[in-house]
Write a protein that holds these residues in place. Sequence first.
Motif, short mmCIF file in Angstrom:
data_model
loop_
_atom_site.label_atom_id
_atom_site.label_comp_id
_atom_site.label_asym_id
_atom_site.label_seq_id
_atom_site.Cartn_x
_atom_site.Cartn_y
_atom_site.Cartn_z
N GLN A 96 0.84 -1.18 0.00
CA GLN A 96 0.00 0.00 0.00
C GLN A 96 0.88 1.24 0.00
N GLN A 98 1.20 5.75 -1.50
CA GLN A 98 0.71 6.90 -2.24
C GLN A 98 1.85 7.44 -3.09
N VAL A 142 5.53 4.92 -7.05
CA VAL A 142 4.08 5.07 -7.19
C VAL A 142 3.72 6.47 -7.67
N SER A 145 -2.85 8.94 -6.87
CA SER A 145 -4.17 8.43 -7.22
C SER A 145 -5.09 8.57 -6.01
N THR A 147 -7.99 6.91 -3.39
CA THR A 147 -8.01 5.68 -2.60
C THR A 147 -8.69 4.55 -3.38
N GLU A 169 -2.84 -1.32 -2.76
CA GLU A 169 -3.89 -0.42 -2.26
C GLU A 169 -3.36 1.00 -2.19
N TYR A 170 -4.09 1.90 -2.81
CA TYR A 170 -3.81 3.33 -2.66
C TYR A 170 -4.46 3.80 -1.37
#
Length: 394
Positions: A96, A98, A142, A145, A147, A169-170
Amino acid sequence: NVSAVVPAVGAFNALVEIRGTSLRSGGDSVAQVSLAGVPATIVSENNTVVIVRAGRNSVGGKGAVKLTSNDGAVVLLSNGFEYVGVSEIHAISPPQGQAGTIVTMTGISLLGGSEKLISVTLAGVSVSSIRNESATTVIVVVAPSTTKIGDVILTGDNGAIISRQRGFEYVAVPSISNVAPTTGQVGTRVTLSGSGMLGGGSGVGSVTLAGTAAQEVVSANDTLVIVRAAVNSSATSGDVVLTGDEGAVVTKANSWTYLTASAIGSVTPNKGQEGTLATVTGTSLRGGGTKVTAASLAGVAGAVVSENNTHVVVRAAVGSAGAGHVVLTADSGATSTLENGWTYLAPGVIQSLSPSSGQLNTVVTVTGTSLLGGGASVAEAKLKGVAATVVSGN
């Protein structure tokens, strides 16, 4: 007749070009193609070139390239294509993050028989960059984006696709909502408030204030990060940038200003012992805070008797003989330092009194070493708690 298969090694979805002569075998078209026994999807075909996408193969292995025309005629090249075997993403770390998070994927045959990857997507979003790629490890950065959770998909330059369902997972987009205080200098404690500031990681990798790396990260969680400002040679303003330990970056634009640094010009006297009153003179001694709350002389905490932005009076505590820095600390944490600005003298010692008893007007001689304690004269003397008149002293 098949003269060449390019590439002759690949994985699922690889784009394979079959070259030769009379590939339709007298028919109107090539109707079916299989690679090592696995049906392929025909992209285009003619009598000399047939382009297909390799089907899914879960075991790997080498086998014939088989072309079947619309009238049933077959063109065969024995052992013409080899599946590289199972291409599989075994692990994604972290799973996960961001924008800015560095994600490492490990597995087998991650290039799917290709020379390099042409794209990587995380939950449907193309990564901002591919840092490293090999058959066993792929490292990416990454892109931003909203969630969501989705598949990880690697695509090779031959069209091969390797995927892991729901592999990334964002997390919520991190934000810094407040910086307090917004001004300061070296040592100032700065509190960042916000949400998701670790960007899916477990800690902070770095914080910069107006382009200068913070001296220290005092504490950190997703909603509160406390740092100490480092030295900056000039008054300047700029962004606060927080980078999580997994690489995620969150910025608050134009939210920090370095003040003109405080400066200690002199310490008077610059030597003494326990009880000596030292006056520290300079500029901006509060360092953007509201008051000076602590002072040390040669590493020993003294008592702040009085303070303002230009003068601080400190009472020296007990200290061993030797030189060291003078350091003032404001309530904001800002510090002002004068290197080797203070010297502790050897403590004064009273060796004898003569006479050792008496009454009003008795003249008493006190002998010893360093009785002036670094000063120029004796300002006060007491005998058993009663103030006496100093006749002479050295």
